[in-house]
Design an enzyme around this catalytic site. Structure first.
Site, PDB file in Angstrom:
ATOM      1  N   TYR A 144       0.860  -1.185   0.000  1.00 27.15           N
ATOM      2  CA  TYR A 144       0.000   0.000   0.000  1.00 27.15           C
ATOM      3  C   TYR A 144       0.890   1.226   0.000  1.00 27.15           C
ATOM      4  CZ  TYR A 144      -3.447   3.458   1.579  1.00 27.15           C
ATOM      5  OH  TYR A 144      -4.262   4.562   1.688  1.00 27.15           O
ATOM      6  N   ASP A 239       9.293   2.851  -0.348  1.00 27.40           N
ATOM      7  CA  ASP A 239       8.275   3.497   0.483  1.00 27.40           C
ATOM      8  C   ASP A 239       8.536   3.103   1.941  1.00 27.40           C
ATOM      9  OD1 ASP A 239       6.070   4.334   1.867  1.00 27.40           O
ATOM     10  OD2 ASP A 239       4.599   3.601   0.411  1.00 27.40           O
ATOM     11  N   LYS A 267       4.335   8.749   8.963  1.00 30.83           N
ATOM     12  CA  LYS A 267       4.187   8.114  10.277  1.00 30.83           C
ATOM     13  C   LYS A 267       5.214   8.611  11.314  1.00 30.83           C
ATOM     14  CE  LYS A 267       1.207   4.607   8.493  1.00 30.83           C
ATOM     15  NZ  LYS A 267       1.245   4.040   7.154  1.00 30.83           N
TER      16      LYS A 267
HETATM   17  C1  LIG Z   1       0.511   4.446   5.855  1.00 31.07           C
HETATM   18  C2  LIG Z   1       1.218   4.226   4.586  1.00 31.07           C
HETATM   19  C3  LIG Z   1       1.077   5.089   3.491  1.00 31.07           C
HETATM   20  C4  LIG Z   1       0.053   6.194   3.459  1.00 31.07           C
HETATM   21  O1  LIG Z   1       0.307   7.174   4.400  1.00 31.07           O
HETATM   22  P1  LIG Z   1      -0.895   8.169   4.813  1.00 31.07           P
HETATM   23  O2  LIG Z   1      -0.233   9.122   5.760  1.00 31.07           O
HETATM   24  O3  LIG Z   1      -1.936   7.300   5.442  1.00 31.07           O
HETATM   25  O4  LIG Z   1      -1.374   8.824   3.580  1.00 31.07           O
HETATM   26  C5  LIG Z   1       1.876   4.897   2.395  1.00 31.07           C
HETATM   27  N1  LIG Z   1       2.768   3.889   2.343  1.00 31.07           N
HETATM   28  C6  LIG Z   1       2.919   3.025   3.363  1.00 31.07           C
HETATM   29  C7  LIG Z   1       3.936   1.941   3.261  1.00 31.07           C
HETATM   30  C8  LIG Z   1       2.134   3.147   4.504  1.00 31.07           C
HETATM   31  O5  LIG Z   1       2.268   2.261   5.495  1.00 31.07           O
END
Ligand SMILES: *Cc1c(COP(=O)(O)O)cnc(C)c1O
Length: 429
Positions: A144, A239, A267
């Protein structure tokens, strides 16, 4: 357990907020039952509006590394708020946060702050396309990267397929250039390059997957993807929105010995306030506006409260060199204790941990990709989740999510969780 106030708030919330929540997984859709409205949190625990307190393993989906309401972070945010909440002009804190990220993550020379992980990854891919002059991207099934159109592609049938929209509202052309490959399958990446020579701008991946449950890359996989990108003139976008400052101070890249061209963060770098970042090689980042031609902007980017929280979080990391080893050893005590208890009961349960990130699957063998993750026993997970919740332990309300541990989860907390976990396993069978 009395949840009457949560239930009452949810009834009202569903009238004015879709599904009653502002992000879908919070609704307990995949485990059923009453989503808890949280009133406050401190250290390793959250307390709901009915006064029930839970040991928290969601930790705002990994953002909370040092524990809830950590005094240093609360102070930093209070002080920043007293000086004004947003200016629409540069501030010193943005520079300090960018410098700290550059100092910690080996592949990062420049940073652009944004306000979410979604925005970070969407922007990094725009930059990758702009810099390479190519349109196609490869993403991995089950990873994701936020909810940008091009990244909400579902895998069609076949090994590495052109994406089909993974949700209503995404037009087919928005994902037509997104190729979806299975996780941990280097051959699929190599075939994607063979099938689309000179067309792939970037491969984007979670270096340790946390959005299909906790799945680690197999040996040699990330190095193989790196080599395939290099051989084909494509960029590797790692990511680290979840793994950055969560599995190691230098991110998953440091832990796993791989180097991204572009990295995304979120995060932990906001520790619960809205921050994201995309970052990487100077020659690439210099192509972002206003120094280059790839446009990206944000009214609240580098917001003073968010950067204050992020800076305080990174300072606490720097002050505690043993942090990640300690987090991981406690997470392993949990995983080993739970899997041992399950084995004695004849319940198939596997798990793993990396720094402050961990996870479980009710399965015989650790899944290596999304297809295997979806064959785990998610109904049993839902029963286990509710049995634990009754015991005062809050796991993610979905078997497709990772779990997290904070610096505030001490040995007593882990013991309490293990006792609860053993009882829950006995109960769910
Ligand atoms: C949480 C997450 C996102 C999205 O971040 P948001 O702040 O919710 O938009 C993207 N990539 C990874 C790997 C994530 O865990």
């Amino acid at each position: 357990m009395n949840v009457s106030r949560s239930r009452e708030l949810m009834e009202r919330a569903t009238r004015v907020i879709p599904g009653g929540v502002n992000s879908p997984v919070r609704a307990f859709g995949s485990v059923g039952g009453d989503a808890r409205f949280i009133a406050e949190a401190s250290g390793a625990t959250v307390t709901d509006v009915d006064g029930n307190t839970y040991v928290d393993y969601v930790a705002s989906w990994g953002a909370i590394l040092h524990g809830h309401a950590h005094p240093a972070i609360v102070d930093a945010v209070r002080t920043a708020a007293g000086r004004g909440t947003s200016f629409g002009a540069p501030t010193e804190a943005e520079l300090l946060l960018a410098e700290r990220i550059c100092a910690r993550v080996a592949s990062v020379e420049m940073v652009r702050l944004v306000s979410s992980g979604t925005e970070a990854t969407m922007s990094a891919l725009r930059l990758a396309r702009g810099a390479t002059g190519r349109d196609r991207i490869v993403k991995l099934d089950g990873c994701y990267h936020g909810h940008a159109d091009a990244l909400l592609a579902a895998a069609g049938s076949g090994v590495a397929t052109l994406g089909i929209p993974g949700t209503l509202g995404v037009p087919a052309p928005a994902v037509a250039d997104t190729i979806v490959a299975p996780y941990n399958d280097l051959g699929a990446i190599e075939r994607a390059f063979e099938d689309h020579p000179g067309q792939i701008a970037a491969v984007v991946l979670e270096p340790i997957a946390g959005n299909m449950g906790f799945i680690e890359p197999v040996d040699g996989y990330l190095a193989g993807v790196r080599a395939a990108c290099d051989a084909n003139g494509a960029l590797l976008v790692i990511d680290e929105v979840m793994t950055g400052f969560r599995v190691a101070a230098g991110g998953a890249q440091e832990r796993l010995g791989v180097r991204a061209d572009l990295t995304t963060f979120g995060k932990v770098i906001g520790h619960g306030l809205p921050v994201g970042a995309y970052a990487g090689r100077r020659d690439l980042m210099a192509q972002v506006a206003p120094s280059g031609g790839v446009y990206q902007a944000g009214t609240l980017s580098g917001n003073p409260l968010a950067t204050a929280a992020g800076l305080a979080a990174l300072e606490l990391i720097e002050a505690d060199p043993g942090l990640y080893a300690r987090l991981e050893s406690r997470a392993r005590v949990l995983v080993d204790g739970l899997t041992d208890a399950a084995r004695r009961l004849g319940i198939p349960l596997v798990g793993g941990a990396a720094g402050g990130m961990w996870g479980l699957f009710f399965a015989e063998h650790a899944p290596r990709d999304r297809a295997a993750a979806s064959r785990a026993d998610h109904e049993r997970y839902a029963r286990f989740f509710h049995a634990l919740l009754e015991e005062g332990v809050y796991l993610a309300p979905s078997g497709y999510e990772a779990a997290f541990i904070t610096a505030a989860h001490d040995d007593a907390c882990i013991e309490r969780t293990l006792d609860a976990g053993r009882r829950a396993l006995e109960r769910v069978g």
